[in-house]
Scaffold this active site. Structure first.
Site, short mmCIF file in Angstrom:
data_model
loop_
_atom_site.label_atom_id
_atom_site.label_comp_id
_atom_site.label_asym_id
_atom_site.label_seq_id
_atom_site.Cartn_x
_atom_site.Cartn_y
_atom_site.Cartn_z
N TYR A 26 49.02 86.17 -40.72
CA TYR A 26 48.43 87.45 -40.05
C TYR A 26 47.99 88.50 -41.07
CZ TYR A 26 48.50 91.73 -36.73
OH TYR A 26 48.12 92.72 -36.31
N THR A 30 52.40 100.39 -32.44
CA THR A 30 52.09 101.24 -31.13
C THR A 30 52.91 100.56 -29.88
OG1 THR A 30 49.95 101.52 -32.18
CG2 THR A 30 50.06 101.61 -29.69
N THR A 73 47.85 84.90 -25.77
CA THR A 73 48.96 85.70 -25.87
C THR A 73 48.30 86.92 -24.79
OG1 THR A 73 47.93 87.12 -27.69
CG2 THR A 73 49.75 85.44 -27.95
N GLY A 74 47.37 86.86 -24.26
CA GLY A 74 46.97 87.94 -23.23
C GLY A 74 47.41 87.46 -21.81
N ARG A 80 59.00 92.06 -30.50
CA ARG A 80 58.74 93.45 -31.04
C ARG A 80 60.15 94.37 -30.59
NH1 ARG A 80 55.07 94.78 -33.90
NH2 ARG A 80 53.13 93.54 -34.08
N PHE A 103 47.70 93.91 -24.98
CA PHE A 103 48.04 95.29 -24.62
C PHE A 103 47.07 96.35 -25.09
CE2 PHE A 103 50.89 98.31 -27.51
CZ PHE A 103 50.85 99.22 -26.51
N ALA A 111 40.00 95.61 -35.67
CA ALA A 111 41.48 96.22 -35.38
C ALA A 111 42.08 95.59 -36.54
CB ALA A 111 42.05 95.68 -34.12
N SER A 161 43.89 88.93 -31.12
CA SER A 161 44.78 88.43 -32.36
C SER A 161 46.13 88.58 -31.83
CB SER A 161 44.54 89.25 -33.40
OG SER A 161 45.32 88.57 -34.47
N1 UDP Z 1 63.66 94.24 -34.72
C1 UDP Z 1 65.18 94.61 -34.61
N2 UDP Z 1 65.71 93.76 -33.28
C2 UDP Z 1 64.71 93.10 -32.61
C3 UDP Z 1 63.22 92.92 -32.84
C4 UDP Z 1 62.98 93.82 -34.04
O1 UDP Z 1 65.99 95.05 -35.40
O2 UDP Z 1 65.41 92.36 -31.67
C5 UDP Z 1 63.45 95.12 -36.01
C6 UDP Z 1 62.33 94.29 -36.97
O3 UDP Z 1 63.35 93.44 -37.80
C7 UDP Z 1 61.69 95.27 -37.64
C8 UDP Z 1 61.59 96.57 -36.67
O4 UDP Z 1 62.44 96.36 -35.64
O5 UDP Z 1 62.49 95.69 -38.75
C9 UDP Z 1 60.26 96.48 -35.96
O6 UDP Z 1 59.93 95.18 -35.42
P1 UDP Z 1 58.49 95.02 -34.44
O7 UDP Z 1 58.53 93.56 -34.37
O8 UDP Z 1 58.42 95.87 -33.49
O9 UDP Z 1 57.44 95.50 -35.67
P2 UDP Z 1 56.88 95.07 -37.29
O10 UDP Z 1 58.15 94.54 -37.88
O11 UDP Z 1 55.86 94.12 -37.21
O12 UDP Z 1 56.64 96.63 -37.71
#
Ligand code: UDP
Length: 325
Positions: free
Chosen positions: A146, A176, A36-37, A187, A12, A115, A76
């Site tokens: 990670y 992002t 993953t790319g 995500r 991404f 990064a 990564s």
């Molecule tokens: N999240 C959610 N439903 C989903 C996927 C993620 O509620 O289907 C929540 C997740 O638990 C987190 C937030 O959204 O609190 C952001 O998650 P993401 O994986 O985007 O980023 P990260 O947790 O690494 O910041």
């Protein structure tokens, strides 16, 4: 002509960086092991003489012939679902991969940018997070592979800077989003938009009161570009401080997509940070950088991208995020 190596080029962020440096007139060498790319993210560059692609795993010795002016290490896995599936490669690319990139940069006399991530702050006890905060990370939790790889990466990079005098830059990237995110990376944003497009319920984890601050990819790339060109070796946060709860974010996606599905609540994954918002004073002062794209505008562009994908992809790449084995 300036030559730049970008690892994670088919990902991404890596693919957007390739676009940017091609636009700036660089010769770009993109490297990716495609775990993953996805080559689809860079296939529009394949016909350009300025662009070369090496299918290579940077956790193994890296050879690049000719000179290099810059190395950007963006390889990564970068989402919780990925590093739970491939924890060892995640640790290796952040540690061994970084070491190889640093060694390559040193041998070429190139400037190296890594990064890093807001995950170095873990589940933060300081809010918003500034670069002087040392973090609250669980090394043996699901995110530890990670977070600790990225913390090690920063330490290794700083050691090359202080011990070898290598020119290094460290960007701490906050959440992002934008076109080319993977539908199945688990995500929040691709999960919610994918669910809306498939006519499924929107899954909010926990009570949805946890917060994130989402930055549109073009703003991030601009911040990274300015940091690379600066002379600053300490870490710099790049992200959008516009904080929102995940529940409100889900509501925004419901509104944007016009889905008539409901929001449903699922268990909160272990060690999911409760709040996250960058303090970007350093980037403002040093780089004269602030994000420009509002969430409303960025989400619209991103939604249009997901809508334009072949219908099959919506199903092929969809799977719920599973935290328990
Ligand atoms: N999240 C959610 N439903 C989903 C996927 C993620 O509620 O289907 C929540 C997740 O638990 C987190 C937030 O959204 O609190 C952001 O998650 P993401 O994986 O985007 O980023 P990260 O947790 O690494 O910041």
């Amino acid at each position: 002509m300036n030559r730049i190596l970008i690892t994670g080029a088919a990902g991404f962020l890596g693919s957007h960086l390739c676009d940017r440096f091609i636009k700036e007139g660089y010769e770009v060498i993109g490297m990716d092991n495609l775990i993953t790319g996805d080559l689809k993210n860079i296939e529009h560059l394949f016909d350009l003489e300025q662009f070369h692609f090496y299918h290579h795993d940077v956790s193994k010795f890296i050879h690049v012939s000719g000179h290099l002016d810059y190395v950007l290490h963006f390889a990564s896995p970068a989402s919780p679902i990925d590093y739970l599936k491939i924890p060892i490669p995640t640790l290796k690319v952040g540690s061994l991969g970084t070491h190889n990139c640093l060694g390559l940069a040193k041998s070429k006399g190139a400037r190296m940018l890594i990064a890093s991530t807001s995950e170095v702050y873990g589940d933060p006890l300081v809010h918003p997070q500034n670069e002087d905060y040392w973090g609250n990370v669980n090394p043996v939790g699901p995110r530890g592979v990670y977070d600790e790889a990225k913390r090690f990466q920063e330490a290794m990079t700083m050691a090359y800077h202080t011990f070898h005098g290598l020119e290094t830059r460290i960007v701490r990237i906050f959440n992002t989003y934008g076109p080319r995110m993977r539908l199945n990376d688990g995500r929040a944003l691709p999960a919610f938009i994918g669910q809306a497009l498939r006519g499924e319920d929107i899954t909010v984890f926990g009570d949805g009161n946890q917060t994130r601050s989402f930055c549109y990819v073009d703003d991030l790339v601009e911040g990274i570009y300015r940091l690379l060109m600066s002379d600053y070796a300490q870490p710099v946060n790049i992200g959008n401080p516009d904080e929102i709860s995940i529940l409100d974010f889900a509501k925004e996606i419901v509104e944007l997509t016009g889905t008539d599905q409901k929001i449903v609540f699922k268990g909160l994954p272990k060690d999911d940070p409760k709040q996250r918002k960058p303090d970007i004073s350093r980037a403002k002062k040093l780089l004269d950088w602030t994000p420009k794209v509002s969430r409303a505008d960025g989400l619209k562009i991103t939604y249009d991208y997901f809508k334009s994908l072949p219908k099959d992809d919506l199903y092929k790449y969809a799977h719920p995020r599973e935290f328990k084995k």
